[in-house]
Design a protein around this motif. Structure first.
Motif, PDB file in Angstrom:
ATOM      1  N   CYS A 100     -46.019  10.488   3.465  1.00 24.52           N
ATOM      2  CA  CYS A 100     -46.537  10.040   2.171  1.00 24.52           C
ATOM      3  C   CYS A 100     -48.058  10.127   2.111  1.00 24.52           C
ATOM      4  CB  CYS A 100     -46.100   8.605   1.894  1.00 24.52           C
ATOM      5  SG  CYS A 100     -44.325   8.409   1.661  1.00 24.52           S
ATOM      6  N   GLY A 135     -36.468  -0.137  -3.069  1.00 28.21           N
ATOM      7  CA  GLY A 135     -37.009   0.462  -4.273  1.00 28.21           C
ATOM      8  C   GLY A 135     -37.383  -0.515  -5.371  1.00 28.21           C
ATOM      9  N   ALA A 165     -39.852  11.208  -0.813  1.00 25.84           N
ATOM     10  CA  ALA A 165     -39.149   9.922  -0.914  1.00 25.84           C
ATOM     11  C   ALA A 165     -37.660  10.085  -0.635  1.00 25.84           C
ATOM     12  CB  ALA A 165     -39.369   9.319  -2.304  1.00 25.84           C
ATOM     13  N   VAL A 166     -37.072  11.149  -1.163  1.00 25.59           N
ATOM     14  CA  VAL A 166     -35.653  11.414  -0.899  1.00 25.59           C
ATOM     15  C   VAL A 166     -35.421  11.634   0.594  1.00 25.59           C
ATOM     16  CG1 VAL A 166     -33.766  13.058  -1.259  1.00 25.59           C
ATOM     17  CG2 VAL A 166     -35.165  12.328  -3.191  1.00 25.59           C
ATOM     18  N   THR A 207     -38.725   2.419   0.866  1.00 21.15           N
ATOM     19  CA  THR A 207     -37.866   3.574   0.583  1.00 21.15           C
ATOM     20  C   THR A 207     -36.839   3.775   1.696  1.00 21.15           C
ATOM     21  OG1 THR A 207     -39.719   4.623  -0.589  1.00 21.15           O
ATOM     22  CG2 THR A 207     -37.860   6.035   0.009  1.00 21.15           C
ATOM     23  N   PHE A 262     -44.614   1.430   0.913  1.00 22.79           N
ATOM     24  CA  PHE A 262     -43.720   2.310   0.157  1.00 22.79           C
ATOM     25  C   PHE A 262     -42.734   3.018   1.082  1.00 22.79           C
ATOM     26  CE2 PHE A 262     -42.703   6.578  -1.351  1.00 22.79           C
ATOM     27  CZ  PHE A 262     -42.072   6.280  -2.548  1.00 22.79           C
ATOM     28  N   SER A 263     -43.220   3.475   2.244  1.00 24.24           N
ATOM     29  CA  SER A 263     -42.345   4.192   3.175  1.00 24.24           C
ATOM     30  C   SER A 263     -41.191   3.315   3.649  1.00 24.24           C
ATOM     31  CB  SER A 263     -43.151   4.685   4.380  1.00 24.24           C
ATOM     32  OG  SER A 263     -42.306   5.280   5.353  1.00 24.24           O
ATOM     33  N   GLN A 282     -41.615  13.151  -4.724  1.00 22.53           N
ATOM     34  CA  GLN A 282     -40.223  12.755  -4.940  1.00 22.53           C
ATOM     35  C   GLN A 282     -39.316  13.292  -3.838  1.00 22.53           C
ATOM     36  OE1 GLN A 282     -39.642  14.267  -8.864  1.00 22.53           O
ATOM     37  NE2 GLN A 282     -40.639  12.540  -9.882  1.00 22.53           N
ATOM     38  N   ALA A 306     -44.304   4.408  -7.303  1.00 23.36           N
ATOM     39  CA  ALA A 306     -43.282   5.417  -7.577  1.00 23.36           C
ATOM     40  C   ALA A 306     -43.839   6.816  -7.359  1.00 23.36           C
ATOM     41  CB  ALA A 306     -42.780   5.284  -9.017  1.00 23.36           C
ATOM     42  N   THR A 351     -34.115   1.574   1.278  1.00 23.66           N
ATOM     43  CA  THR A 351     -33.467   1.823  -0.027  1.00 23.66           C
ATOM     44  C   THR A 351     -33.529   0.595  -0.934  1.00 23.66           C
ATOM     45  OG1 THR A 351     -31.204   1.266   0.701  1.00 23.66           O
ATOM     46  CG2 THR A 351     -31.916   3.550   0.987  1.00 23.66           C
ATOM     47  N   GLY A 358     -35.515   8.308   2.460  1.00 21.12           N
ATOM     48  CA  GLY A 358     -34.281   7.562   2.226  1.00 21.12           C
ATOM     49  C   GLY A 358     -33.098   8.142   2.966  1.00 21.12           C
TER      50      GLY A 358
END
Length: 225
Positions: A138, A179, A194-195, A174, A170-171, A191, A184, A177, A198
């Motif tokens: 990130c 959130g 982030a996926v 995420t 944030f890490s 994005q 964001a 899960t 997760g």
């Protein structure tokens, strides 16, 4: 002495990880950030080297990354500023270091013959290692493409290190899960990052944790026919 420390490798790595993540909850913020935080980070790096100590190739690779990082830090300190290239190399070296360490943790707990307290500590530290890897992903994205994450509290002149706490948060949020949505990812690359965070968190829980639990159940059944 080295053998004794090696038997405690997971405990040392996990405890230093937890101290880095939650030390500021106990100690004064300024004291932790300016003094204890950097010392704990160095301790965590040394504990990571201890984890790799039985794999000579990985030790050399990880050691080389840390040496390069130290040289860049000294050069930047002498010059009074970090260039963007230096920042990327530093973040990349930390990312690779924690990637090597986390993969080695997974390798060791995967091949453990018995599930002991040490293996459980290793399982926990491996999960936290994934959060740190996600953090460096990130941070690198935000450094390369500022504004990739909406909700970051950014002020003029802020350095990448100033975003550490926010992107670390944030890490892990995420990875878990959860959130909350206060931060964001708004660009396609962020994005996808982030996926990825997760997914690796879920894969770890579903595969690695399941393997360890399976070994534990078989171990208990073997001891209690």
């Amino acid at each position: 002495m080295r053998n004794i420390l090696y038997t405690l490798r997971f405990e040392l790595f996990l405890s230093s990880q937890l101290a880095i993540l939650f030390g500021a909850l106990i100690l004064p913020h300024t004291l932790f950030n300016n003094l204890l935080g950097p010392l704990l980070f160095i301790l965590n790096l040394l504990a990571g080297m201890l984890l790799l100590s039985k794999r000579s190739v990985l030790v050399w690779l990880a050691g080389s990354l840390l040496v390069v990082n130290a040289i860049l830090f000294v050069l930047a300190t002498l010059s009074g500023s970090f260039s963007k290239t230096m920042d990327f190399i530093r973040m990349g070296s930390y990312f690779l270091f924690y990637l090597f360490v986390t993969l080695e943790i997974i390798h060791q707990i995967w091949h453990a013959r018995e599930v002991s307290k040490n293996v459980i500590f290793g399982l926990m530290s491996g999960y936290l290692g994934l959060g740190l890897i996600g953090f460096f992903v990130c941070l690198s994205i935000e450094m390369a493409f500022p504004g990739s994450f909406q909700g970051l509290l950014i002020t003029p002149g802020m350095s990448p290190e100033d975003l550490t706490g926010q992107l670390m948060y944030f890490s892990f949020i995420t990875l878990l899960t959860i959130g909350y949505g206060d931060i964001a990812p708004v660009t396609e690359l962020a994005q996808k990052g982030a996926v990825l965070i997760g997914l690796i968190g879920q894969f770890y829980l579903v595969i690695i944790t399941a393997v360890v639990m399976g070994k534990f159940v078989n171990q208990r059944m073997g001891n209690n026919p």
